[in-house]
Enzyme design. Sequence first.
Site, PDB file in Angstrom:
ATOM      1  N   THR A 220       1.585 -23.644  11.068  1.00 18.60           N
ATOM      2  CA  THR A 220       0.822 -24.599  10.283  1.00 18.60           C
ATOM      3  C   THR A 220       1.726 -25.032   9.165  1.00 18.60           C
ATOM      4  O   THR A 220       1.686 -24.522   8.070  1.00 18.60           O
ATOM      5  CB  THR A 220      -0.478 -24.018   9.743  1.00 18.60           C
ATOM      6  N   ASN A 446      -7.246 -14.503   5.156  1.00 23.71           N
ATOM      7  CA  ASN A 446      -7.552 -15.053   6.471  1.00 23.71           C
ATOM      8  C   ASN A 446      -8.947 -14.681   6.952  1.00 23.71           C
ATOM      9  O   ASN A 446      -9.547 -15.408   7.745  1.00 23.71           O
ATOM     10  CB  ASN A 446      -6.484 -14.608   7.477  1.00 23.71           C
TER      11      ASN A 446
END
Length: 451
Positions: A220, A446
Site C-alpha cells: 500500500t 491494524n
Amino acid sequence: MKRFTRAYSSATTTLGAAPIPASKIKYIPSTGTYPKGFVASGVFVGVKPGNTSKPDLAIISSDRPCAAAGVFTKNKFQAAPVTFSRKLLQQKKNAGLRSVVINSGNANAVTGTGGLEDATNMARTTDQRVGDEDSTLVMSTGVIGQRLPIQKIVDHIPMAYHKAGDSHSHWLNCAKAICTTDTFPKLMSRTFELPSSPGVEYRIAGLTKGAGMIAPNMATLLTVLATDAPIAPAVMPNVLRHAVDRSFNAITIDGDSSTNDTVALLANGAAGGKEIASEQSPDFEAFQGLLTEFSADLAKYIVRDGEGATKFVTIRVVDSATEEAARQVARSIATSPLVKTALYGKDANWGRILCAAGYALISPPGQPINDVPEIVPERTNVSFVPTDGSTELKLLVDGEPEQVNEERASEILAMEDLEIVVRLGTGDKSAVHWTCDFSHDYVTINGDYRT
C-alpha cells in the site's frame, strides 16, 4: 553530476486531527524547491467515514504535457485505478500526460465494473479542468472492497484544481492528503544538474505514502515523482523501473503486498536543456543515478513510519554470487516476523537471521529440491553494525558462532538505526533492504483499521 540538498525541520505538528509524533517531525521539510510548471494541492472531502478534517483528495498537475511512466502492483486483485492508469500509459505510449488525481480513505479495490467507472470518472473530471483529454492518472488508497463516494469526490475535484499552487505549503498539503495510517507526510525535493547542460538547474519532487502492507513488489504504497528535466517518453519506463527495484521494492514493513501500489514519474521538460533520449547517454546515466538515490531516500521514510515501528534496520547482504541471490536473502531476513520481533525485544537471536537466510533460495514445495550454491554455511558471516561509527559486533564467522557480548548486543539493538550485515562468501555482488521491527502497536493499529 552536481546535486543540491536541503535541511529538514518543520513547524507542522498535526496530520488532520492527529498529532505528529515528536520523533517524526524532523523528517518533514520546512521548505522545498519544486519543479517548474507543476502545481499541487490537497483538500478535505471526507472520503472515509469518520474523517472530519484531514485532507484526502490530492492533485498534481503540469502546465504542459509530460512524458510519464508507472510501476504498478503485481497483486492479481489489482485495484480499479491501477487498471485504469496502466491502460492509459499504454494507450498514450508514455506521452501527453498532464496530471495525477489521488484519493485516500478508500482503495477502490475489488469493486467490480462500477469501481472502474468511478476511477474513469475521477480522471475525466480532472481532464476537464486541465483542458486535455486522456491526460490524468488515478490513484486510490484505503479500505478494500467498498465503493467510492464518487459524487462527493468529483464535486471536490474542481476546488482541488483551483487551489493548486507551486509553494511548499501546496506540496505539503498534497502529501498530507494521500496519507492513511501514516503518522507524518512524506515529501522531498532536490535540485540537480546534468552533464550536457551545465548551469541549468533541474528540480525533482516526490511524495509518497505508506506505513503498512509494505513488501517487495510494492505494497500500500503510492508515490508521485515529478521533474522539470526533459526526458523522452521512450526511456521513462526503464529509468523508473531501475529506481523502483532499488528503492520501493527494497523495503518491508509487514510482508503484505497491496492491491493499489503505484509509483508514477512525470517529466515536463520545463527547465529546458537537451532531451534525454538515449539510455547510452551520460545524461541518462546521471539522471538514473539521481532518481534511484532520491527514490531510496523517499522509500526510507516509509520504513521509518512503519506501523508501530521503533527501529529502522538496514539489511545488507554482500559477497554474494549474484545480485539476485543477495536481494532474495536480504528480503527474506527483512520480512521474517521472528527476526523483526527479536529486534523489537532487543534480543540478539542471530539464529533467526540465519534461518531466514537459509530458506531464502530454496525451491517452493512441490518443486525439485535445488542445491542453492549461492549459500555455503561454512563461508557465511553475520554481524550487527551500529550506525554511530563504533565497531561491528560479529555473531557468526565462517559458519562458526562467536562468543557474543550480550551487553554490547543490547546496546546496538537499543539504537533507533542499526544494520545487519550478512557476508555469503560466494562472490562479489551485494544488495540492501530496509525494514523495521514489529511491536505491540502494529497489532493494535491494524486491529482497529476499519474503525
